[in-house]
Write an enzyme that holds these catalytic residues in place. Structure first.
Site, mmCIF file in Angstrom:
data_model
loop_
_atom_site.group_PDB
_atom_site.id
_atom_site.type_symbol
_atom_site.label_atom_id
_atom_site.label_comp_id
_atom_site.label_asym_id
_atom_site.label_seq_id
_atom_site.Cartn_x
_atom_site.Cartn_y
_atom_site.Cartn_z
ATOM 1 C CE LYS A 27 20.377 67.111 29.879
ATOM 2 N NZ LYS A 27 20.669 66.129 28.835
ATOM 3 N N GLY A 100 19.094 61.890 24.356
ATOM 4 C CA GLY A 100 20.117 60.967 23.869
ATOM 5 C C GLY A 100 20.623 60.051 24.970
ATOM 6 C CD GLN A 174 24.458 60.386 25.246
ATOM 7 O OE1 GLN A 174 24.377 60.082 24.059
ATOM 8 N NE2 GLN A 174 23.839 61.438 25.755
ATOM 9 C CG ASP A 320 26.712 68.230 27.362
ATOM 10 O OD1 ASP A 320 26.800 67.886 26.163
ATOM 11 O OD2 ASP A 320 26.334 67.462 28.268
ATOM 12 N NE ARG A 351 24.062 71.315 22.013
ATOM 13 C CZ ARG A 351 23.930 70.608 23.118
ATOM 14 N NH1 ARG A 351 25.000 70.117 23.722
ATOM 15 N NH2 ARG A 351 22.735 70.379 23.636
ATOM 16 N NE ARG A 392 23.645 70.781 27.594
ATOM 17 C CZ ARG A 392 23.187 70.691 28.834
ATOM 18 N NH1 ARG A 392 23.017 71.765 29.572
ATOM 19 N NH2 ARG A 392 22.909 69.516 29.365
HETATM 20 C C1 S3P Z 1 26.052 62.348 28.557
HETATM 21 C C2 S3P Z 1 27.124 62.219 27.704
HETATM 22 C C3 S3P Z 1 27.446 63.205 26.663
HETATM 23 C C4 S3P Z 1 26.715 64.510 26.881
HETATM 24 C C5 S3P Z 1 25.280 64.317 27.226
HETATM 25 C C6 S3P Z 1 25.152 63.502 28.504
HETATM 26 C C7 S3P Z 1 25.813 61.308 29.574
HETATM 27 O O1 S3P Z 1 27.050 62.698 25.406
HETATM 28 O O2 S3P Z 1 26.839 65.318 25.728
HETATM 29 O O3 S3P Z 1 24.633 65.554 27.408
HETATM 30 O O4 S3P Z 1 25.002 61.527 30.494
HETATM 31 O O5 S3P Z 1 26.433 60.235 29.486
HETATM 32 P P1 S3P Z 1 28.048 61.835 24.474
HETATM 33 O O6 S3P Z 1 28.254 60.529 25.125
HETATM 34 O O7 S3P Z 1 27.333 61.715 23.163
HETATM 35 O O8 S3P Z 1 29.309 62.649 24.375
#
Ligand code: S3P
Length: 439
Positions: A27, A100, A174, A320, A351, A392
């Site tokens: 993803k 997100g 992120q 995750d 979660r 999840r």
């Molecule tokens: C992700 C970062 C993670 C992860 C999300 C995907 C990404 O989030 O939990 O499913 O693709 O950069 P966080 O940055 O909030 O930890």
């Protein structure tokens, strides 16, 4: 989107997981392929793309901003890059569903554009914290309106960005990626320091597309004004999706399953490390590097698990995967303790609470704490649990069925489509007795 109609799962107890499977594309990498491919010069060919709602939301956003994108068809996407300054304003608000990653990465990217954008999402996304991105972007000179740090985000046009030096308050890929993407549009250098290593797919893909990124220990630096060159991107299978089968095989007697071509980026393999510490029998083969990302086939055979204290340095590397790991802990002998994982409370659902509540319904002693959980292994019973519209959580309780004493009903599973289309098909093929029904 997917959460408009209700979908519940019914899992019959028992079974084991066997065979060879390829789970859908990663993803995180799928999102980034669309974003960077759109901003590149030339045509980017993507294979193995995740055709799940989250990655499709990113794809639709870039189409709405004028990028010509063909596909997805059997995981293939062709992106006709428009260059760093070729995006156009969307004529409507950009809806990012449950995702997100879409909203946080796009915020950084859009902060540097000369048009205004409004970003919206579903109920879960609308409740998630956005100050973690709007604060550093404001320091760079961006102007973003929000509803007290929540959606909608209105990212104003034409603010000139300046590079910053920023230490992340939490380990978040992120937020790191958001700032780096804004940094491409900022004057001078942008430097991000992270408190612990987080997934580095953005850095790897930027490098692969010819945009220099300097990585020095826990610090990443990017300089504004560069450009991206189109390339081909082979998206590996998602280790986060493979996790459900890894845990399933680890808990169900007689299991022997191989997950092929899975991304094993060192920033994502906490699940392998933690399961091995618990006693799982995991072996890797066919290790290779594809498009700057390491991949391997992962074979998991049943072996009895024991409870552990999960090392805190593994938390961001398995962030995750915890809902599924909690199911492993419920089937292990002894107690498993997780600390330092407060970020789990602000994911698609809380979660920690969602899993503690569901495991208790199933007869497992699971106590939530502010930043983690304490689970004592036992016998999983039967019952009706809530997924809280979190993909999840839904899939984690589904695999718990392998070791359950009776039927498990899991409510509100439509969002499994955000990350794992055809979970039911693959899980059934592997040996789980699962059905879905619409209400
Ligand atoms: C992700 C970062 C993670 C992860 C999300 C995907 C990404 O989030 O939990 O499913 O693709 O950069 P966080 O940055 O909030 O930890």
């Amino acid at each position: 989107m997917s959460s408009e109609h209700k979908k519940h799962y019914i899992v019959q107890p028992g079974g084991k997981l066997q065979g060879e499977l390829r789970v859908p594309g990663d993803k995180s990498i799928s999102h980034r392929s669309i974003m960077l491919g759109s901003l590149a010069e030339g045509v980017t060919e993507v294979s193995g793309f995740l055709e799940g709602d989250d990655a499709l939301a990113t794809l639709a956003a870039f189409r709405a901003m004028g990028v010509q994108i063909e596909g997805p068809k059997e995981g293939r996407v062709t992106i006709h890059g428009v260059g760093m300054h070729g995006l156009k304003a969307s004529d409507k608000d950009i809806y990012l569903g449950n995702s997100g990653t879409s909203i946080r990465l796009l915020s950084g990217l859009l902060a540097g554009q000369d048009f205004t954008s409004t970003l919206i999402g579903d109920k879960s996304l609308s409740g998630r914290p956005m100050r973690r991105v709007t604060d550093p972007l404001a320091m760079m000179g961006a102007e973003i309106d929000s509803d007290e740090g929540k959606l909608p985000l209105k990212i104003k046009a034409g603010n000139k960005l300046t590079g910053i030096t920023y230490t992340l308050p939490m380990a978040s890929a992120q937020v790191k990626s958001c700032i780096l993407l804004a940094g491409m549009y900022a004057k001078g250098k942008t430097t991000v320091t992270e408190p612990a290593p987080t997934r580095d797919h953005t850095e790897r893909m930027l490098t692969g597309m010819g945009y220099a990124v300097e990585v020095n220990g826990d610090t990443v630096t990017i300089e504004g004004g560069g450009k991206l060159t189109a390339t081909s991107i082979d998206v590996p299978a998602d280790i986060s999706s493979a996790t459900f089968f890894m845990v399933g095989a680890a808990i169900a007697v007689g299991s022997d399953i191989t997950l092929t071509h899975v991304g094993i980026n060192p920033t994502r393999i906490g699940v392998i490390n933690i399961l091995r510490l618990m006693g799982a029998d995991i072996s890797l083969s066919n290790e290779a590097l594809t498009g700057g990302e390491p991949v391997a086939d992962i074979r998991v055979r049943y072996a009895p698990l024991k409870g552990i204290k999960i090392p805190e340095d593994q938390v961001p590397l398995a962030i995750d995967e915890f809902p599924a790991l909690f199911v492993a802990a419920a089937c292990a002998e002894g107690t498993t303790t997780l600390t330092g994982a407060e970020e789990l409370r602000v994911k698609e659902s809380d979660r920690i609470q969602a899993m503690a509540d569901g495991l208790q319904i199933l007869g497992i002693d699971a106590q939530s704490t502010a930043d983690g959980i304490i689970i004592t292994g036992g016998v999983i019973g039967s019952g009706e649990v809530e997924s809280h519209d979190d993909h999840r959580i839904a899939m984690s309780f589904a695999i718990a069925g392998l070791q359950a004493g009776g039927t498990i009903q899991i409510n509100n599973c439509a969002n499994v489509a955000t990350s794992f289309p055809d979970f039911i098909g693959l899980a059934t093929k592997a040996g789980l007795d699962i059905e879905e029904f619409n209400v």
